[in-house]
Motif scaffolding. Structure first.
Motif, PDB file in Angstrom:
ATOM      1  N   LYS A  18       1.057  -1.318   0.130  1.00 26.98           N
ATOM      2  CA  LYS A  18       0.025   0.136   0.061  1.00 26.98           C
ATOM      3  C   LYS A  18       0.838   1.343  -0.158  1.00 26.98           C
ATOM      4  O   LYS A  18       0.559   2.148  -0.640  1.00 26.98           O
ATOM      5  CB  LYS A  18      -0.762   0.011   1.137  1.00 26.98           C
ATOM      6  N   GLU A  19       2.160   1.138   0.808  1.00 23.10           N
ATOM      7  CA  GLU A  19       2.852   2.327   1.163  1.00 23.10           C
ATOM      8  C   GLU A  19       3.375   2.744  -0.714  1.00 23.10           C
ATOM      9  O   GLU A  19       3.443   3.843  -0.871  1.00 23.10           O
ATOM     10  CB  GLU A  19       4.067   2.093   1.470  1.00 23.10           C
ATOM     11  N   GLU A  22       0.768   4.124  -3.047  1.00 20.41           N
ATOM     12  CA  GLU A  22       0.744   5.674  -2.456  1.00 20.41           C
ATOM     13  C   GLU A  22       1.938   6.203  -3.201  1.00 20.41           C
ATOM     14  O   GLU A  22       1.595   7.493  -3.715  1.00 20.41           O
ATOM     15  CB  GLU A  22       0.557   5.743  -1.269  1.00 20.41           C
ATOM     16  N   LYS A  23       2.992   6.005  -3.122  1.00 24.11           N
ATOM     17  CA  LYS A  23       4.394   6.436  -3.561  1.00 24.11           C
ATOM     18  C   LYS A  23       4.208   6.656  -5.153  1.00 24.11           C
ATOM     19  O   LYS A  23       4.454   7.658  -5.693  1.00 24.11           O
ATOM     20  CB  LYS A  23       5.469   6.020  -3.198  1.00 24.11           C
TER      21      LYS A  23
END
Length: 214
Positions: A18-19, A22-23
């Motif tokens: 998920k990180e 998002e990035k």
């Protein structure tokens, strides 16, 4: 040039997926994780199905290396199928499909992203090679840390008798999560560039055998 990516991960590492989403932005993370067993004895057919239905329009696979990403995860019982499945069935085939180089499905680059809880397991100290005199960082890429498809295509072309590889002798690219998240395209581009390098000719995957179910 930005390259679209496919993420191969274990459910325990979904936070990091998920990180990364998002990035990079959801528009660059294509496809979907393999979610069913493809019944066929034709490996080329299986690879074509995975590439066209699960990894379509991607040119780099991001392999999240966490505590459950190794060769030695073992088997789990399926009451529905009355058999034991290799816990790494899907990741194994996702990595094989990454290497597949067939009609309409050019080989992708493979970037291993070492998650923080695996830093100590993979990264050791350093030593001076007695043959070439260069400083060599100890990296533990083996069946205790990753799938064989990754480890056997990371160390491909040793450049001296001690067996270590310089960058030209590796197809797979390895990076710590903290470094990747600061500058993801630097490492994504590096993985993609390997597909056009001489080392691409040494990649192998069909001869890496596994017990998928028993």
């Amino acid at each position: 040039m930005s390259h679209n990516c496919f993420i191969s991960f274990k459910k325990e590492d979904e936070y990091y997926k998920k990180e990364i989403l998002e990035k990079l932005g959801a528009d660059r993370i294509k496809g979907r994780s393999l979610d069913k067993w493809i019944e066929s004895e034709d490996i080329d057919y299986i690879m074509q199905v995975i590439r066209s239905q699960y990894m379509k329009n991607t040119s780099v696979t991001l392999f999240l290396i966490g505590k459950h990403s190794s060769e030695n995860e073992g088997f789990e019982y399926s009451s529905e199928d009355n058999c034991y499945y290799n816990k790494q069935n899907f990741i194994i085939r996702e990595l094989k499909a990454t290497f597949y180089d067939g009609k309409g499905n050019r080989r992708s680059g493979l970037l291993g992203i070492v998650l923080p809880d695996m830093y100590d397991a993979i990264y050791g100290g350093s030593y001076i090679c007695s043959h070439c005199g260069e400083k060599i960082n100890t990296v533990r890429i083996n069946s205790q840390t990753v799938i064989r498809e990754f480890s056997e295509n990371y160390y491909l072309s040793p450049n001296c008798e001690s067996g270590h590889c310089d960058e030209s002798g590796r197809f797979c690219v390895l990076v710590k999560y903290d470094d990747f998240i600061k500058n993801p395209d630097k490492y994504i581009d590096k993985a993609f560039d390997k597909t056009n390098a001489e080392i691409n000719k040494k990649v192998h995957w069909k001869d890496i055998n596994h017990t998928y179910k028993k």
